[in-house]
Design a protein around this motif. Structure first.
Motif, mmCIF file in Angstrom:
data_model
loop_
_atom_site.group_PDB
_atom_site.id
_atom_site.type_symbol
_atom_site.label_atom_id
_atom_site.label_comp_id
_atom_site.label_asym_id
_atom_site.label_seq_id
_atom_site.Cartn_x
_atom_site.Cartn_y
_atom_site.Cartn_z
ATOM 1 N N LEU A 1 0.831 -1.206 0.000
ATOM 2 C CA LEU A 1 0.000 0.000 0.000
ATOM 3 C C LEU A 1 0.865 1.255 0.000
ATOM 4 O O LEU A 1 0.582 2.225 -0.711
ATOM 5 N N HIS A 2 1.938 1.237 0.772
ATOM 6 C CA HIS A 2 2.849 2.380 0.845
ATOM 7 C C HIS A 2 3.440 2.703 -0.532
ATOM 8 O O HIS A 2 3.639 3.882 -0.871
ATOM 9 N N SER A 3 3.698 1.678 -1.320
ATOM 10 C CA SER A 3 4.299 1.890 -2.645
ATOM 11 C C SER A 3 3.385 2.674 -3.575
ATOM 12 O O SER A 3 3.832 3.255 -4.556
ATOM 13 N N LEU A 4 2.106 2.718 -3.242
ATOM 14 C CA LEU A 4 1.128 3.437 -4.067
ATOM 15 C C LEU A 4 0.918 4.878 -3.603
ATOM 16 O O LEU A 4 0.157 5.627 -4.217
ATOM 17 N N LYS A 5 1.564 5.243 -2.491
ATOM 18 C CA LYS A 5 1.490 6.599 -1.930
ATOM 19 C C LYS A 5 0.050 7.067 -1.693
ATOM 20 O O LYS A 5 -0.383 8.117 -2.177
ATOM 21 N N PRO A 6 -0.721 6.307 -0.912
ATOM 22 C CA PRO A 6 -2.099 6.722 -0.626
ATOM 23 C C PRO A 6 -2.125 7.918 0.322
ATOM 24 O O PRO A 6 -1.220 8.086 1.154
ATOM 25 N N SER A 7 -3.151 8.754 0.199
ATOM 26 C CA SER A 7 -3.284 9.895 1.116
ATOM 27 C C SER A 7 -3.736 9.444 2.494
ATOM 28 O O SER A 7 -3.366 10.052 3.508
ATOM 29 N N HIS A 8 -4.537 8.377 2.536
ATOM 30 C CA HIS A 8 -5.002 7.818 3.805
ATOM 31 C C HIS A 8 -5.122 6.309 3.669
ATOM 32 O O HIS A 8 -5.428 5.802 2.579
ATOM 33 N N VAL A 9 -4.892 5.604 4.777
ATOM 34 C CA VAL A 9 -5.139 4.164 4.849
ATOM 35 C C VAL A 9 -6.188 3.942 5.926
ATOM 36 O O VAL A 9 -5.984 4.297 7.095
ATOM 37 N N ILE A 10 -7.313 3.376 5.538
ATOM 38 C CA ILE A 10 -8.410 3.135 6.463
ATOM 39 C C ILE A 10 -8.562 1.630 6.650
ATOM 40 O O ILE A 10 -8.780 0.890 5.688
ATOM 41 N N ALA A 11 -8.415 1.181 7.884
ATOM 42 C CA ALA A 11 -8.494 -0.236 8.193
ATOM 43 C C ALA A 11 -9.838 -0.538 8.852
ATOM 44 O O ALA A 11 -10.224 0.115 9.819
ATOM 45 N N VAL A 12 -10.543 -1.513 8.323
ATOM 46 C CA VAL A 12 -11.803 -1.964 8.909
ATOM 47 C C VAL A 12 -11.517 -3.242 9.678
ATOM 48 O O VAL A 12 -10.877 -4.166 9.154
ATOM 49 N N ALA A 13 -11.963 -3.305 10.931
ATOM 50 C CA ALA A 13 -11.661 -4.459 11.770
ATOM 51 C C ALA A 13 -12.870 -4.840 12.602
ATOM 52 O O ALA A 13 -13.533 -3.962 13.185
ATOM 53 N N SER A 14 -13.169 -6.121 12.676
ATOM 54 C CA SER A 14 -14.233 -6.592 13.565
ATOM 55 C C SER A 14 -13.632 -6.849 14.947
ATOM 56 O O SER A 14 -12.501 -7.327 15.073
ATOM 57 N N VAL A 15 -14.394 -6.517 15.975
ATOM 58 C CA VAL A 15 -13.895 -6.606 17.350
ATOM 59 C C VAL A 15 -14.981 -7.136 18.270
ATOM 60 O O VAL A 15 -16.159 -7.191 17.913
ATOM 61 N N GLY A 16 -14.567 -7.495 19.469
ATOM 62 C CA GLY A 16 -15.499 -7.835 20.527
ATOM 63 C C GLY A 16 -15.655 -6.648 21.456
ATOM 64 O O GLY A 16 -14.686 -5.936 21.734
ATOM 65 N N GLY A 17 -16.858 -6.422 21.924
ATOM 66 C CA GLY A 17 -17.120 -5.294 22.821
ATOM 67 C C GLY A 17 -16.914 -5.679 24.270
ATOM 68 O O GLY A 17 -17.525 -6.636 24.765
ATOM 69 N N ILE A 18 -16.045 -4.954 24.959
ATOM 70 C CA ILE A 18 -15.788 -5.191 26.379
ATOM 71 C C ILE A 18 -16.640 -4.255 27.227
ATOM 72 O O ILE A 18 -17.327 -4.696 28.166
ATOM 73 N N ARG A 19 -16.605 -2.968 26.912
ATOM 74 C CA ARG A 19 -17.381 -1.979 27.656
ATOM 75 C C ARG A 19 -18.875 -2.212 27.442
ATOM 76 O O ARG A 19 -19.293 -2.607 26.351
ATOM 77 N N ALA A 20 -19.678 -1.942 28.452
ATOM 78 C CA ALA A 20 -21.097 -2.301 28.420
ATOM 79 C C ALA A 20 -21.855 -1.675 27.261
ATOM 80 O O ALA A 20 -22.773 -2.288 26.708
ATOM 81 N N ASP A 21 -21.488 -0.445 26.879
ATOM 82 C CA ASP A 21 -22.226 0.225 25.801
ATOM 83 C C ASP A 21 -21.796 -0.209 24.408
ATOM 84 O O ASP A 21 -22.407 0.179 23.415
ATOM 85 N N LEU A 22 -20.762 -1.037 24.331
ATOM 86 C CA LEU A 22 -20.264 -1.492 23.027
ATOM 87 C C LEU A 22 -20.961 -2.788 22.649
ATOM 88 O O LEU A 22 -20.399 -3.883 22.710
ATOM 89 N N THR A 23 -22.199 -2.625 22.241
ATOM 90 C CA THR A 23 -23.051 -3.749 21.883
ATOM 91 C C THR A 23 -22.821 -4.142 20.425
ATOM 92 O O THR A 23 -22.320 -3.337 19.631
ATOM 93 N N PRO A 24 -23.167 -5.376 20.053
ATOM 94 C CA PRO A 24 -22.973 -5.811 18.663
ATOM 95 C C PRO A 24 -23.628 -4.855 17.673
ATOM 96 O O PRO A 24 -24.786 -4.456 17.832
ATOM 97 N N GLY A 25 -22.843 -4.490 16.652
ATOM 98 C CA GLY A 25 -23.313 -3.568 15.630
ATOM 99 C C GLY A 25 -22.807 -2.153 15.797
ATOM 100 O O GLY A 25 -22.871 -1.355 14.856
ATOM 101 N N ARG A 26 -22.277 -1.812 16.985
ATOM 102 C CA ARG A 26 -21.762 -0.460 17.198
ATOM 103 C C ARG A 26 -20.467 -0.249 16.429
ATOM 104 O O ARG A 26 -19.701 -1.188 16.187
ATOM 105 N N LEU A 27 -20.205 0.992 16.066
ATOM 106 C CA LEU A 27 -18.985 1.361 15.357
ATOM 107 C C LEU A 27 -18.151 2.296 16.219
ATOM 108 O O LEU A 27 -18.683 3.167 16.901
#
Length: 248
Positions: free
Chosen positions: A71-97
């Motif tokens: 990706l670096h070789s293409l000189k992007p202005s931004h790199v945005i990574a999408v990652a699935s996670v588990g929610g630890i804090r109570a308000d981090l319910t499935p589907g939250r971003l």
């Protein structure tokens, strides 16, 4: 050009008008798969599926160095990574971003730096703020424009995987200050920093972490995919608005 790294639930970007795919060789081996090039809202985009197109590469076996170098070789202005996670804090319910702003690394045995070998000098990078503030601000503005609810800030715990954590391990992560848990945040963020890339992440809560939520004795794995499928609609909406925001 924007670069997007897709994780679980995003092995392809359906809103991308694909022009071609290309295999990029790097000094660190091959990336997870061919890079997909195209346009979104007339903006040039390159997309990389972190786990491979068929989601066959487990978190500990991903060639993070090859991915970031390509990706670096293409000189992007931004790199945005999408990652699935588990929610630890109570308000981090499935589907939250969440757009996390901190990370704790619990991984081991991964190739975590470009600065190694006798011919290279010892190099220390500053990880006080592990994500690009410019890219985080861009994501937050895009989410606002897209009318998608996101949480601004949080601590991502990067664990080794591919197994999920025990309830006791999640309790430990919470005591350490972690809010979400995933398996791919490191060394990806550190390698992006070494390459001076504007890198930030959209974390998608796919499930309650172990011992959290209503089913404290197990994690309903079948439900995770349904949650991810729905949540990725919001992620794609944000990404489409990212390329329309000023200042990119």
């Amino acid at each position: 050009m924007f670069a997007i790294i897709g994780g679980s639930g995003m092995t392809q970007l359906s809103c991308l008008e694909i022009s071609h795919r290309q295999i990029i060789r790097t000094p660190y081996g091959e990336p997870s798969g061919p890079l997909t090039f195209g346009k979104m809202k007339n903006e040039n985009i390159v997309f990389l599926a972190r786990h491979g197109h068929g989601h066959t590469i487990p978190p500990h076996a991903i060639n993070y160095r090859a991915n970031l170098w390509a990706l670096h070789s293409l000189k992007p202005s931004h790199v945005i990574a999408v990652a699935s996670v588990g929610g630890i804090r109570a308000d981090l319910t499935p589907g939250r971003l969440m757009i996390p702003d901190q990370i704790i690394d619990y991984t081991y045995g991964r190739s975590f730096t470009f600065f190694e070998g006798k011919e290279k000098p010892v190099t220390h990078i500053d990880m006080t703020l592990p994500y690009s503030q410019r890219t985080r601000a861009l994501l937050l503005q895009a989410a606002k424009n897209a009318r998608e609810a996101v949480l601004d800030g949080g601590v991502y715990a990067a664990t080794q995987g591919p197994r999920l954590e025990t309830a006791a391990e999640i309790n430990r992560l919470e005591r350490d200050g972690a809010n979400i848990v995933g398996m791919t945040g490191m060394p990806e963020a550190a390698l992006a920093r070494e390459l001076d890339l504007n890198y930030a992440s959209i974390a998608v809560v796919a499930n309650y972490a172990a011992g959290r939520g209503t089913n404290v004795s197990s994690i309903p794995l079948k439900e995770i995919y349904a949650v991810l499928e729905q949540a990725m609609v919001g992620v794609r909406n944000i990404l489409e608005h990212v390329v329309s925001c000023d200042g990119h």
